[in-house]
Design an enzyme around this catalytic site. Structure first.
Site, PDB file in Angstrom:
ATOM      1  N   GLY A   1       0.838  -1.206   0.000  1.00 37.45           N
ATOM      2  CA  GLY A   1       0.000   0.000   0.000  1.00 37.45           C
ATOM      3  C   GLY A   1       0.869   1.250   0.000  1.00 37.45           C
TER       4      GLY A   1
ATOM      5  N   ARG B   1       0.304  -4.665  -4.787  1.00 37.22           N
ATOM      6  CA  ARG B   1       0.393  -5.791  -3.854  1.00 37.22           C
ATOM      7  C   ARG B   1       0.688  -7.020  -4.695  1.00 37.22           C
ATOM      8  NH1 ARG B   1      -0.884  -4.131   1.098  1.00 37.22           N
ATOM      9  NH2 ARG B   1      -2.441  -2.497   1.335  1.00 37.22           N
TER      10      ARG B   1
ATOM     11  N   ASP C   1       5.205  -5.177   5.546  1.00 40.01           N
ATOM     12  CA  ASP C   1       5.560  -6.546   5.869  1.00 40.01           C
ATOM     13  C   ASP C   1       5.618  -7.487   4.657  1.00 40.01           C
ATOM     14  OD1 ASP C   1       6.286  -8.302   7.918  1.00 40.01           O
ATOM     15  OD2 ASP C   1       4.380  -9.327   7.576  1.00 40.01           O
TER      16      ASP C   1
ATOM     17  N   THR D   1       4.747   1.873   6.298  1.00 37.93           N
ATOM     18  CA  THR D   1       3.351   1.467   6.419  1.00 37.93           C
ATOM     19  C   THR D   1       2.667   2.407   7.391  1.00 37.93           C
ATOM     20  OG1 THR D   1       1.780  -0.134   7.305  1.00 37.93           O
ATOM     21  CG2 THR D   1       4.003  -0.323   8.140  1.00 37.93           C
TER      22      THR D   1
ATOM     23  N   ASP E   1       0.351   1.623   9.102  1.00 40.06           N
ATOM     24  CA  ASP E   1      -0.044   0.802  10.260  1.00 40.06           C
ATOM     25  C   ASP E   1       1.048   0.779  11.349  1.00 40.06           C
ATOM     26  OD1 ASP E   1      -2.219   0.272   8.708  1.00 40.06           O
ATOM     27  OD2 ASP E   1      -1.855  -1.873   8.495  1.00 40.06           O
TER      28      ASP E   1
ATOM     29  N   ASP F   1       3.360  -1.295  11.861  1.00 42.25           N
ATOM     30  CA  ASP F   1       3.492  -2.609  12.498  1.00 42.25           C
ATOM     31  C   ASP F   1       4.710  -3.406  12.023  1.00 42.25           C
ATOM     32  OD1 ASP F   1       2.554  -3.119   9.976  1.00 42.25           O
ATOM     33  OD2 ASP F   1       0.888  -4.395  10.578  1.00 42.25           O
TER      34      ASP F   1
ATOM     35  N   ARG G   1      -4.578  -3.370  10.499  1.00 36.41           N
ATOM     36  CA  ARG G   1      -5.066  -4.753  10.378  1.00 36.41           C
ATOM     37  C   ARG G   1      -4.659  -5.611  11.548  1.00 36.41           C
ATOM     38  NH1 ARG G   1      -2.469  -5.944   4.644  1.00 36.41           N
ATOM     39  NH2 ARG G   1      -1.015  -4.391   5.384  1.00 36.41           N
TER      40      ARG G   1
HETATM   41  O1  F6P Z   1      -0.953  -0.477   3.921  1.00 35.46           O
HETATM   42  C1  F6P Z   1      -1.657  -0.902   5.030  1.00 35.46           C
HETATM   43  C2  F6P Z   1      -3.129  -0.709   4.799  1.00 35.46           C
HETATM   44  O2  F6P Z   1      -3.382   0.659   4.666  1.00 35.46           O
HETATM   45  C3  F6P Z   1      -3.987  -1.345   5.875  1.00 35.46           C
HETATM   46  O3  F6P Z   1      -4.152  -0.550   6.997  1.00 35.46           O
HETATM   47  C4  F6P Z   1      -5.272  -1.642   5.127  1.00 35.46           C
HETATM   48  O4  F6P Z   1      -5.945  -2.722   5.700  1.00 35.46           O
HETATM   49  C5  F6P Z   1      -4.787  -2.002   3.767  1.00 35.46           C
HETATM   50  O5  F6P Z   1      -3.551  -1.341   3.601  1.00 35.46           O
HETATM   51  C6  F6P Z   1      -5.732  -1.611   2.648  1.00 35.46           C
HETATM   52  O6  F6P Z   1      -5.238  -2.121   1.465  1.00 35.46           O
HETATM   53  P1  F6P Z   1      -5.735  -1.732   0.027  1.00 35.46           P
HETATM   54  O7  F6P Z   1      -5.244  -0.348  -0.284  1.00 35.46           O
HETATM   55  O8  F6P Z   1      -5.111  -2.757  -0.858  1.00 35.46           O
HETATM   56  O9  F6P Z   1      -7.221  -1.778   0.056  1.00 35.46           O
END
Ligand code: F6P
Length: 341
Positions: free
Chosen positions: A10, A72, A103, A125, A127, A129, A171
């Site tokens: 992301g 991704r 991650d 990230t 997040d 994490d 998450r």
């Molecule tokens: O990059 C982490 C994150 O922002 C998470 O917090 C979230 O669950 C996920 O990516 C959302 O992913 P996408 O942009 O693929 O919907």
């Protein structure tokens, strides 16, 4: 020397600061050529390259997202993916690869390093994490955005005597929820680290509204779940890359609160707003420091390492030790949010 560079997973604010630092320091200080790969590991597998020079990084420091694009996509999870990575790196004569990611991207990076490629990683990230580092690029900006949103929700909650549920990203860990919750003065903060008891949530809200308040703010991380065996039956659904369907827990929680208390309740899902826009100075500085440290690590011949902030210092940590182990919010921080309710 030819150094490859990619951003994976992301996007988040602050990536362009890291890209800029890699190019400026790599080219300007050492005379290296920086070769960008478009759209993360997918670009490496497909040989989708973009030569990166000083002209490409002009004015990118305050710009959100990533000028390289991202995806991704994990080559280690695809048939022939690692072989395709090796073939592209050989064809492009890449001697070392800098991977900026969360991650999933870092796990892929550790697999590619095992296959013999010189890898230096940079954690990003919202997040926050990624293990081994106090901060990842993007987190600080996301907390700012979420805090500002909670501040705004506060005034409308109070005017309308409402319970407002605010769902934020996170998450596997509740770093945004806890930090923005404390900074925004939320009454309750629910995180993946600490499964919530819906009966306690309801009891708390009823007591608060009976005793002294006419409104409440409940911040919930998207990965938060109710305690197993409790009176709310709900399990988070994850996608192929562990991504969560945003809004699921927030919507459901708001519904449960409205049903069980009779209070007027609304939900706000902050979603990708938290990942967009201009990075804070802290994220620009962190991205810049990580970019400089990554180039220095490449020049020193280091491989299989990740740049990390530890206290005031940027250090290198072994990638194998951090990939695949989400960093959780420590109990004292969770407690601070709870006692300030
Ligand atoms: O990059 C982490 C994150 O922002 C998470 O917090 C979230 O669950 C996920 O990516 C959302 O992913 P996408 O942009 O693929 O919907």
């Amino acid at each position: 020397m030819r150094v490859g560079l990619l951003t994976g997973g992301g996007d988040c604010p602050g990536l362009n600061a890291a890209i800029r630092a890699v190019v400026k320091h790599g080219e300007g200080t050492y005379g290296h050529s920086i070769v960008g790969f478009r759209n993360g590991w997918r670009g490496v597998v497909e040989g989708d390259v973009l030569p990166l020079g000083r002209q490409h990084i002009r004015n990118v420091l305050p710009v959100g997202g990533t000028i390289l694009g991202t995806a991704r996509y994990h080559p280690n999870a695809e048939d022939g993916g690692i072989e395709a990575v090796m073939a592209t790196l050989e064809a492009e004569r890449i001697e070392a690869l800098i991977c900026i990611g969360g991650d999933g991207t870092l796990h892929a990076a550790s697999k590619v390093a095992e296959a013999g490629v010189k890898i230096v990683a940079i954690p990003k990230t919202i997040d926050n994490d990624v293990s081994g580092t106090d901060l990842s690029i993007g987190f600080h900006t996301a907390v700012n955005i979420a805090t500002e949103a909670i501040d705004r929700i506060h005034t409308t909650a109070e005017s309308h005597n409402r319970v407002m549920v605010v769902e934020v990203m996170g998450r596997h860990a509740g770093w945004i929820a806890i930090n923005a919750g404390i900074a925004g003065g939320a009454e309750l903060v629910l995180t993946p680290e600490d499964p919530f008891d819906i009966d306690q949530v309801i009891k708390f809200l009823k007591h608060r509204h009976r005793a002294h308040a006419n409104f409440s703010i409940v911040v919930v991380a998207e990965g938060a779940e109710p305690r197993r065996g409790g009176s709310m039956d709900f399990t988070t659904q994850l996608g192929r890359f562990g991504e969560i369907v945003a809004g699921a827990v927030g919507d459901r929680l708001a519904h449960e609160i409205a049903e069980r208390t009779g209070f007027d309740t609304r939900v706000t899902i902050l979603g990708h707003v938290q990942r967009g826009g201009s990075p804070t100075p802290t994220d620009r500085i962190l991205g810049s420091r990580f970019g400089v440290a990554a180039i220095d690590a490449v020049v020193e011949g280091r491989t299989g390492v990740m740049t990390a902030l530890r206290g005031e210092e940027v250090v290198l940590v072994p990638l194998a030790e951090v990939a695949g182990k989400p960093k959780r919010v420590p109990p004292d921080l969770i407690r601070a949010a709870q006692v300030l309710a």
